[in-house]
Design an enzyme around this catalytic site. Structure first.
Site, PDB file in Angstrom:
ATOM      1  CE1 TYR A  80      16.019  79.196  37.757  1.00 59.71           C
ATOM      2  CE2 TYR A  80      14.615  78.964  39.693  1.00 59.71           C
ATOM      3  CZ  TYR A  80      15.133  78.447  38.522  1.00 59.71           C
ATOM      4  OH  TYR A  80      14.763  77.182  38.119  1.00 59.71           O
ATOM      5  CG  ASP A 100       9.148  85.411  39.945  1.00 56.99           C
ATOM      6  OD1 ASP A 100       8.319  84.846  40.707  1.00 56.99           O
ATOM      7  OD2 ASP A 100      10.060  84.791  39.360  1.00 56.99           O
ATOM      8  CE  LYS A 131      10.532  78.342  45.301  1.00 59.45           C
ATOM      9  NZ  LYS A 131      11.205  79.258  44.414  1.00 59.45           N
TER      10      LYS A 131
HETATM   11  C1  LIG Z   1      11.389  79.014  42.856  1.00 62.33           C
HETATM   12  C2  LIG Z   1      11.201  80.195  41.975  1.00 62.33           C
HETATM   13  C3  LIG Z   1      10.683  80.075  40.678  1.00 62.33           C
HETATM   14  C4  LIG Z   1      10.444  78.742  40.042  1.00 62.33           C
HETATM   15  O1  LIG Z   1       9.436  78.015  40.668  1.00 62.33           O
HETATM   16  P1  LIG Z   1       9.390  76.408  40.455  1.00 62.33           P
HETATM   17  O2  LIG Z   1       8.164  76.003  41.194  1.00 62.33           O
HETATM   18  O3  LIG Z   1      10.661  75.880  41.015  1.00 62.33           O
HETATM   19  O4  LIG Z   1       9.282  76.179  38.991  1.00 62.33           O
HETATM   20  C5  LIG Z   1      10.424  81.217  39.970  1.00 62.33           C
HETATM   21  N1  LIG Z   1      10.661  82.432  40.491  1.00 62.33           N
HETATM   22  C6  LIG Z   1      11.174  82.592  41.729  1.00 62.33           C
HETATM   23  C7  LIG Z   1      11.393  83.966  42.269  1.00 62.33           C
HETATM   24  C8  LIG Z   1      11.480  81.484  42.498  1.00 62.33           C
HETATM   25  O5  LIG Z   1      12.019  81.635  43.715  1.00 62.33           O
END
Ligand SMILES: *Cc1c(COP(=O)(O)O)cnc(C)c1O
Length: 411
Positions: free
Chosen positions: A128, A223, A251
């Site tokens: 994701y 990511d 995060k």
């Molecule tokens: C949470 C997450 C996102 C999205 O971040 P948001 O701040 O919710 O838009 C993208 N990539 C990864 C791996 C994530 O865990």
């Protein structure tokens, strides 16, 4: 609000029932509006590595807010945070601050396409990357096919340049490069997936991605929105010793405030306006209150690195959950890296989405609600990794194992 929530993961859709409404949080604990206390294993889905309401973070936020909450002009504080990120994450030479993880991955993909002049990207099923149109495709498919949108409203066109492959499969990556030589702008992945439950990339897979992308001048994007500052101060790339071309962060980097970042090689980042031509902007980007939270969080993590402690407590929790599930006679796997882990209700180990999809979701739902009754708040889906913080003591880990053992015997 649709479903009463502002983000669907909170709605308890996968486990049924009504979500807890939270009143406040402190350290490892959440308190709901009915006055009940829960040991929190979500940590706001990743950011709260220092625990909730850390006094120094709250003080930094307060001081920043008193100086005005947004200027729309450069500040020393945001340059400071950029320097902290560059110092921490080895492969990041230049960085830009944005407001969320989604914005970070959306921007990184655009910059990668702009820098290479290519359209196609590779992503892996079960990974994701936020709700970016081109990345919201085939999150449940393991076939090496062109992406089919996962959500109504995402056009076929938005997904048509996204090649979706199976995680941890080097053969599929090699085949995709053979089929589309010189056409793939970027490969994006979670180096340890948190979003299909905790699924680490194998060292061979990471080496394969680095080799194949280098051969074709394709940009490798880690990511690290979830793994950055969690698995090591320098993220999964430090832990595994692989150097991507670009990195996305979110995060933890915002310390519990809305902040993300993307960065990487200077020649790639110099494609971004105003130096280059790739457009990316944000009214609240580099917001002083968010920067204060992020900057203080990173400083605390650098000055007193918690990573060895998190790893040993993670191993203790993983071993305890494994024992508890074995004693209860439940087919399962525990997969753990540092302070991320998942108890899969699955007899076989999970390397990709196809494996993850075979889990017993109903058993997970009973486990989740059983633990709520014991005052332990786990992620409300089999396909989300749990997180814990520096404030989760060994005694709390042991209490959670005992609670899990009791629940697992009864489901
Ligand atoms: C949470 C997450 C996102 C999205 O971040 P948001 O701040 O919710 O838009 C993208 N990539 C990864 C791996 C994530 O865990």
């Amino acid at each position: 609000m649709p479903g009463g929530v502002n983000s669907p993961a909170r709605a308890f859709g996968a486990v049924g029932g009504t979500p807890l409404f939270i009143d406040h949080a402190e350290g490892p604990y959440l308190y709901d509006i009915d006055g009940r206390r829960f040991l929190d294993f979500i940590g706001s889905w990743g950011p709260m590595i220092l625990g909730h309401a850390h006094p120094e973070v709250i003080e930094a936020i307060t001081l920043a807010a008193q100086r005005g909450t947004s200027y729309g002009a450069p500040t020393e504080a945001e340059s400071g945070l950029a320097e902290q990120i560059i110092e921490a994450v080895d492969s990041v030479e230049k960085v830009r601050l944005v407001n969320s993880g989604t914005e970070a991955t959306m921007s990184a993909i655009r910059v990668a396409r702009g820098a290479t002049g290519r359209d196609k990207i590779i992503k892996f099923s079960g990974n994701y990357h936020g709700h970016v149109d081109s990345l919201l495709v085939a999150a449940g498919s393991a076939a090496a096919t062109l992406g089919v949108p996962d959500s109504p409203g995402v056009t076929v066109g938005a997904g048509k340049d996204t090649i979706v492959l199976s995680y941890n499969s080097c053969e599929e990556v090699v085949a995709a490069f053979a089929e589309y030589p010189g056409q793939i702008a970027a490969v994006i992945l979670e180096p340890v997936v948190g979003n299909m439950g905790c699924v680490p990339a194998t060292p061979e897979f990471l080496a394969c991605l680095r080799r194949e992308t280098e051969k074709d001048d394709t940009i490798l994007i880690f990511d690290e929105v979830m793994t950055g500052f969690r698995l090591a101060f320098g993220g999964a790339q430090e832990r595994f010793g692989v150097r991507p071309d670009m990195t996305t962060l979110g995060k933890i980097v915002g310390g519990g405030m809305p902040l993300g970042a993307y960065g990487g090689r200077a020649d790639i980042m110099d494609q971004v306006l105003p130096v280059g031509k790739v457009f990316q902007a944000g009214t609240l980007s580099g917001n002083p209150v968010a920067v204060a939270a992020g900057s203080t969080t990173l400083r605390l993590l650098r000055d007193d690195p918690p990573y060895e402690q998190l790893e040993s407590r993670g191993q203790r929790l993983a071993a305890g959950l494994d024992r508890a599930a074995t004693d209860a006679g439940i087919p399962h796997q525990v997969q753990q890296v540092g302070s991320m882990m998942t108890l899969f209700f699955n007899p076989d180990s999970v390397h990709n989405w196809q494996d993850a999809d075979r889990c017993d979701r109903d058993a997970f739902g009973r486990y989740f609600w059983g633990l709520i009754n014991e005052g332990v708040y786990m992620p409300c889906s089999q396909f989300e990794a749990l997180f814990f913080s520096c404030t989760h003591t060994e005694a709390m880990i042991d209490e959670s194992i005992e609670a899990a053992a009791k629940v697992l015997k009864s489901i």
